[in-house]
Write a protein that holds these residues in place. Structure first.
Motif, PDB file in Angstrom:
ATOM      1  N   VAL A 126      44.118 -46.750  43.710  1.00 15.58           N
ATOM      2  CA  VAL A 126      45.255 -46.391  44.546  1.00 15.58           C
ATOM      3  C   VAL A 126      46.560 -46.817  43.884  1.00 15.58           C
ATOM      4  O   VAL A 126      47.530 -46.073  43.862  1.00 15.58           O
ATOM      5  N   GLN A 127      46.551 -48.040  43.309  1.00 16.33           N
ATOM      6  CA  GLN A 127      47.796 -48.580  42.762  1.00 16.33           C
ATOM      7  C   GLN A 127      47.486 -49.650  41.733  1.00 16.33           C
ATOM      8  O   GLN A 127      46.500 -50.372  41.849  1.00 16.33           O
ATOM      9  N   ILE A 128      48.359 -49.755  40.739  1.00 13.38           N
ATOM     10  CA  ILE A 128      48.298 -50.836  39.760  1.00 13.38           C
ATOM     11  C   ILE A 128      49.642 -51.555  39.816  1.00 13.38           C
ATOM     12  O   ILE A 128      50.677 -50.959  39.538  1.00 13.38           O
ATOM     13  N   ILE A 129      49.605 -52.821  40.211  1.00 16.07           N
ATOM     14  CA  ILE A 129      50.822 -53.635  40.261  1.00 16.07           C
ATOM     15  C   ILE A 129      50.590 -54.823  39.341  1.00 16.07           C
ATOM     16  O   ILE A 129      49.805 -55.713  39.665  1.00 16.07           O
ATOM     17  N   GLY A 130      51.261 -54.853  38.217  1.00 19.78           N
ATOM     18  CA  GLY A 130      51.068 -55.943  37.276  1.00 19.78           C
ATOM     19  C   GLY A 130      49.619 -56.022  36.850  1.00 19.78           C
ATOM     20  O   GLY A 130      49.097 -55.122  36.219  1.00 19.78           O
ATOM     21  N   LYS A 131      48.955 -57.110  37.216  1.00 19.24           N
ATOM     22  CA  LYS A 131      47.548 -57.311  36.873  1.00 19.24           C
ATOM     23  C   LYS A 131      46.637 -57.176  38.097  1.00 19.24           C
ATOM     24  O   LYS A 131      45.528 -57.689  38.119  1.00 19.24           O
ATOM     25  N   ILE A 132      47.127 -56.500  39.137  1.00 16.84           N
ATOM     26  CA  ILE A 132      46.350 -56.297  40.360  1.00 16.84           C
ATOM     27  C   ILE A 132      46.089 -54.803  40.534  1.00 16.84           C
ATOM     28  O   ILE A 132      47.011 -53.990  40.456  1.00 16.84           O
ATOM     29  N   LEU A 133      44.833 -54.453  40.779  1.00 15.92           N
ATOM     30  CA  LEU A 133      44.462 -53.069  41.052  1.00 15.92           C
ATOM     31  C   LEU A 133      44.024 -52.958  42.504  1.00 15.92           C
ATOM     32  O   LEU A 133      43.260 -53.789  42.988  1.00 15.92           O
ATOM     33  N   VAL A 134      44.523 -51.953  43.189  1.00 15.70           N
ATOM     34  CA  VAL A 134      44.080 -51.641  44.544  1.00 15.70           C
ATOM     35  C   VAL A 134      43.127 -50.462  44.413  1.00 15.70           C
ATOM     36  O   VAL A 134      43.501 -49.419  43.881  1.00 15.70           O
ATOM     37  N   VAL A 135      41.872 -50.649  44.869  1.00 13.62           N
ATOM     38  CA  VAL A 135      40.865 -49.599  44.722  1.00 13.62           C
ATOM     39  C   VAL A 135      40.285 -49.222  46.085  1.00 13.62           C
ATOM     40  O   VAL A 135      40.221 -50.043  47.003  1.00 13.62           O
ATOM     41  N   TYR A 136      39.865 -47.958  46.190  1.00 11.62           N
ATOM     42  CA  TYR A 136      39.357 -47.408  47.446  1.00 11.62           C
ATOM     43  C   TYR A 136      38.148 -46.533  47.167  1.00 11.62           C
ATOM     44  O   TYR A 136      38.112 -45.800  46.166  1.00 11.62           O
ATOM     45  N   LYS A 137      37.187 -46.620  48.054  1.00 11.15           N
ATOM     46  CA  LYS A 137      36.060 -45.690  48.041  1.00 11.15           C
ATOM     47  C   LYS A 137      35.589 -45.542  49.477  1.00 11.15           C
ATOM     48  O   LYS A 137      35.347 -46.534  50.161  1.00 11.15           O
ATOM     49  N   GLU A 138      35.473 -44.303  49.923  1.00  8.30           N
ATOM     50  CA  GLU A 138      35.057 -44.046  51.296  1.00  8.30           C
ATOM     51  C   GLU A 138      33.633 -44.527  51.516  1.00  8.30           C
ATOM     52  O   GLU A 138      32.739 -44.247  50.720  1.00  8.30           O
ATOM     53  N   SER A 139      33.426 -45.266  52.595  1.00  9.18           N
ATOM     54  CA  SER A 139      32.114 -45.797  52.928  1.00  9.18           C
ATOM     55  C   SER A 139      31.228 -44.686  53.483  1.00  9.18           C
ATOM     56  O   SER A 139      31.686 -43.817  54.213  1.00  9.18           O
ATOM     57  N   GLN A 140      29.948 -44.742  53.134  1.00 12.45           N
ATOM     58  CA  GLN A 140      29.004 -43.744  53.647  1.00 12.45           C
ATOM     59  C   GLN A 140      28.541 -44.076  55.055  1.00 12.45           C
ATOM     60  O   GLN A 140      28.293 -43.187  55.848  1.00 12.45           O
ATOM     61  N   GLU A 141      28.443 -45.378  55.371  1.00  9.59           N
ATOM     62  CA  GLU A 141      27.887 -45.797  56.653  1.00  9.59           C
ATOM     63  C   GLU A 141      28.921 -46.407  57.599  1.00  9.59           C
ATOM     64  O   GLU A 141      28.882 -46.174  58.804  1.00  9.59           O
ATOM     65  N   LYS A 142      29.849 -47.202  57.073  1.00 11.40           N
ATOM     66  CA  LYS A 142      30.800 -47.931  57.917  1.00 11.40           C
ATOM     67  C   LYS A 142      32.231 -47.428  57.674  1.00 11.40           C
ATOM     68  O   LYS A 142      33.097 -48.166  57.243  1.00 11.40           O
TER      69      LYS A 142
END
Length: 95
Positions: free
Chosen positions: A73-89
Motif C-alpha cells: 500500500v505504501q512505503i514510508i522510509g523503512k516501513i512498508l504497509v502491506v495488505y491482503k484480503e482475508s479469505q475467512e475473516k
C-alpha cells in the motif's frame, strides 16, 4: 490491484498500527513471507519494518511481496504497509 482511493483508505487505517515484522540481516526469506501471509489472513493490513542492517533494497522487498500476491500500500522510509484480503475473516471493506 488497488485503486488510488483504496490505497488512500488503507493508509488511513494503517496510520495507528505499529510494525509487527522486522526484516533484518537475513533479508526476506520464504519463512518470513509465510509468517506475513498468516498474519495478513488474521489482520488483512500490517506494517513491516526494514532494519538498517538489511542488505536488500526496500523496493526489491516490495517487489517480492507483490510476487507473492501481497499488495504494498505504501512505503514510508523503512516501513512498508502491506495488505491482503482475508479469505475467512474479512474485516476491511474497501471503498
Amino acid at each position: 490491484m488497488l485503486t488510488g482511493k483504496q490505497k488512500s483508505y488503507l493508509r488511513s487505517k494503517a496510520h495507528h498500527l505499529s510494525p509487527i515484522f522486522q526484516i533484518g540481516k537475513g533479508g526476506l526469506t520464504e519463512e518470513i513471507i509465510k509468517q506475513i501471509e498468516v498474519a495478513l489472513e488474521a489482520r488483512e493490513l500490517i506494517k513491516v519494518s526494514i532494519l538498517q542492517n538489511c542488505e536488500e533494497d526496500k523496493n526489491d522487498i516490495a517487489a517480492s511481496f507483490q510476487d507473492a500476491g501481497i499488495e504494498v500500500v505504501q512505503i514510508i522510509g523503512k516501513i512498508l504497509v502491506v495488505y491482503k484480503e482475508s479469505q475467512e475473516k474479512k474485516q476491511i471493506v474497501l471503498p
